[in-house]
Design an enzyme around this catalytic site. Structure first.
Site, short mmCIF file in Angstrom:
data_model
loop_
_atom_site.label_atom_id
_atom_site.label_comp_id
_atom_site.label_asym_id
_atom_site.label_seq_id
_atom_site.Cartn_x
_atom_site.Cartn_y
_atom_site.Cartn_z
N LYS A 42 9.77 18.81 57.05
CA LYS A 42 8.86 17.67 56.82
C LYS A 42 7.45 18.18 56.51
CE LYS A 42 8.31 17.32 61.84
NZ LYS A 42 8.84 16.64 63.05
N ARG A 140 8.89 7.10 71.64
CA ARG A 140 8.34 7.18 70.30
C ARG A 140 9.36 6.46 69.43
NH1 ARG A 140 6.82 12.81 67.26
NH2 ARG A 140 9.08 12.91 67.26
N TYR A 262 -25.47 24.05 59.01
CA TYR A 262 -25.81 22.64 59.28
C TYR A 262 -26.08 22.43 60.76
CZ TYR A 262 -24.12 20.97 54.71
OH TYR A 262 -23.94 20.71 53.38
N MET A 310 -17.83 22.49 54.45
CA MET A 310 -16.65 22.14 53.65
C MET A 310 -16.04 23.36 52.95
SD MET A 310 -16.20 19.40 50.55
CE MET A 310 -16.86 18.02 51.48
C1 LIG Z 1 9.35 17.64 63.92
C2 LIG Z 1 10.64 17.43 64.61
C3 LIG Z 1 11.47 18.51 64.94
C4 LIG Z 1 11.02 19.95 64.78
O1 LIG Z 1 10.16 20.25 65.86
P1 LIG Z 1 9.51 21.71 66.10
O2 LIG Z 1 8.79 21.56 67.38
O3 LIG Z 1 8.61 21.92 64.94
O4 LIG Z 1 10.63 22.68 66.15
C5 LIG Z 1 12.72 18.25 65.46
N1 LIG Z 1 13.13 16.98 65.69
C6 LIG Z 1 12.34 15.91 65.43
C7 LIG Z 1 12.83 14.54 65.74
C8 LIG Z 1 11.07 16.10 64.90
O5 LIG Z 1 10.28 15.04 64.68
#
Ligand SMILES: *Cc1c(COP(=O)(O)O)cnc(C)c1O
Length: 378
Positions: A42, A140, A262, A310
């Site tokens: 992802k 979640r 800054y 930046m």
């Molecule tokens: C992002 C995610 C993972 C991977 O998690 P890591 O901690 O990066 O290994 C696995 N399962 C779900 C549901 C996730 O959202």
């Protein structure tokens, strides 16, 4: 390793070691023997580039991938027509037909998603590949215990599905002493038993190191593939994958009493030499590293002084002999001498945020089989 690094005249580089990525995938296969090891790709493979990372993982033997969003699934499908792709967020209402057309397997996280997907799948010639997410304590995504019970009492909702996976997600996997891990595992087993049998998955990268009870049929590592230590502060089981380097633009002398950057948040105490470096928060050097971060230059660790802006940071390089650091040279901001967890700690965040925040204008250099090529810079 022999490299033929083409060094474009760019300001900052992100080096991605695809050989280390493949080795880390293999490491997870060894850590979860007999288990299917998926790869979570992802957010553009945690910021490192979906195309090169997913192709490398597929070549290393990975056949199952997880993305968060439909759009990510579509991009991955275009790259890898033959692999299994799960979409963690499930379908936003109205997108079910796109999932079907692209052979993307939705992870159903709520009764609404179950109903909509069941309606879309009903009447198909074959049962439709589906994953179910059960909430076991994170609140979640995922079906609650009551929702699982209701679903179990309504089996015709599930009848159009070929349930490829029943999964849940751990809230505290990186803390192996946390009692919530075992509670979630027990709740996962209890809820799964209410449903028809299907392959199961609970562990992210850190969860794999909780032991074989947590492995089930499939594990879902993300972060560790990309070289960040999933069980920090314990020693890292994986190899670093990423480094970030940027060029020195100028060296300047500062007198006692001078300010830097800054907000004039750093005051020079004794005469100092400063290096101004061509990377800033637009490149992923988090602003919270102002007066806290470090760089590695000419074989030494040197501090970031003043605010990160930046496009620029300033380093105090007084301790480096003047001939050893010059404009045009590269300094390391993440890499072998500055592990990503250490950078994340200094910034008050986690490696995930540092990786996914890496800037898009850095030139990406991908090393594969010891050979380096220039990736997309934009
Ligand atoms: C992002 C995610 C993972 C991977 O998690 P890591 O901690 O990066 O290994 C696995 N399962 C779900 C549901 C996730 O959202």
């Amino acid at each position: 390793m022999t490299t033929t690094t083409p060094m474009p005249l760019a300001s900052a580089f992100i080096d991605v070691d695809l050989d280390a990525l493949a080795a880390n995938y293999q490491h997870f296969c060894d850590a979860a023997p007999g288990c299917n090891v998926a790869a979570v790709v992802k957010a553009n493979a945690y910021g490192l580039g979906l195309g090169p990372c997913a192709r490398t993982l597929a070549e290393a033997g990975c056949t199952v991938f997880f993305v968060a969003q439909l759009e990510e699934g579509q991009a991955l499908r275009a790259l890898l027509p033959g692999v299994t792709i799960f979409v963690l967020n499930g379908p936003i209402a109205g997108t079910e037909d796109v999932f079907l057309a692209e052979r993307l397997i939705p992870v159903l996280n709520s009764p609404d998603q179950v109903h909509a997907w069941s309606a879309a799948a009903a009447g198909k010639a074959q049962r439709v590949p589906t994953a179910l997410h059960l909430d076991t304590g994170m609140n979640r995504l995922g079906l609650s215990a009551a929702e699982v019970t209701a679903l179990a009492a309504n089996p015709q909702l599930l009848s159009p599905f070929d349930v490829k996976l029943i999964m849940s997600h751990l809230a505290c996997a990186e803390d192996d002493g946390n009692p919530l891990n075992r509670q979630q595992l027990q709740e996962f087993d209890r809820l799964r038993q209410l449903l028809p049998p299907a392959p199961a998955s609970l562990a992210n990268a850190a969860g794999i190191f909780l032991g074989p009870h947590y492995h089930y049929d499939l594990v879902r590592p993300g972060i560790g593939l990309y070289g960040a230590n999933p069980i920090s502060p314990k020693p890292s089981p994986v190899k670093p994958v990423v480094s970030l380097r940027a060029r020195v633009l100028q060296i300047r002398e500062a007198e006692a009493g001078n300010h830097v950057g800054y907000g004039a948040t750093h005051t020079v105490k004794t005469p100092a030499r400063l290096a101004v470096v061509a990377a800033g928060y637009a490149d992923g050097i988090l602003r919270s590293l102002s007066n806290k971060g470090a760089a590695w230059a000419a074989g030494r660790r040197v501090p970031v002084v003043g605010r990160v802006s930046m496009d620029l940071i300033t380093l105090d390089v007084t301790d480096i002999p003047p001939l050893d650091i010059k404009p045009g040279e590269l300094v390391e901001l993440i890499g072998p001498n500055l592990p990503i967890e250490e950078v994340a700690d200094a910034a008050g965040t986690i490696a995930y945020e540092v990786l996914t925040g890496l800037g898009h204008r850095c030139v990406r250099l991908y090393t594969c089989a010891g050979k380096t090529s220039v990736g997309d810079s934009l």
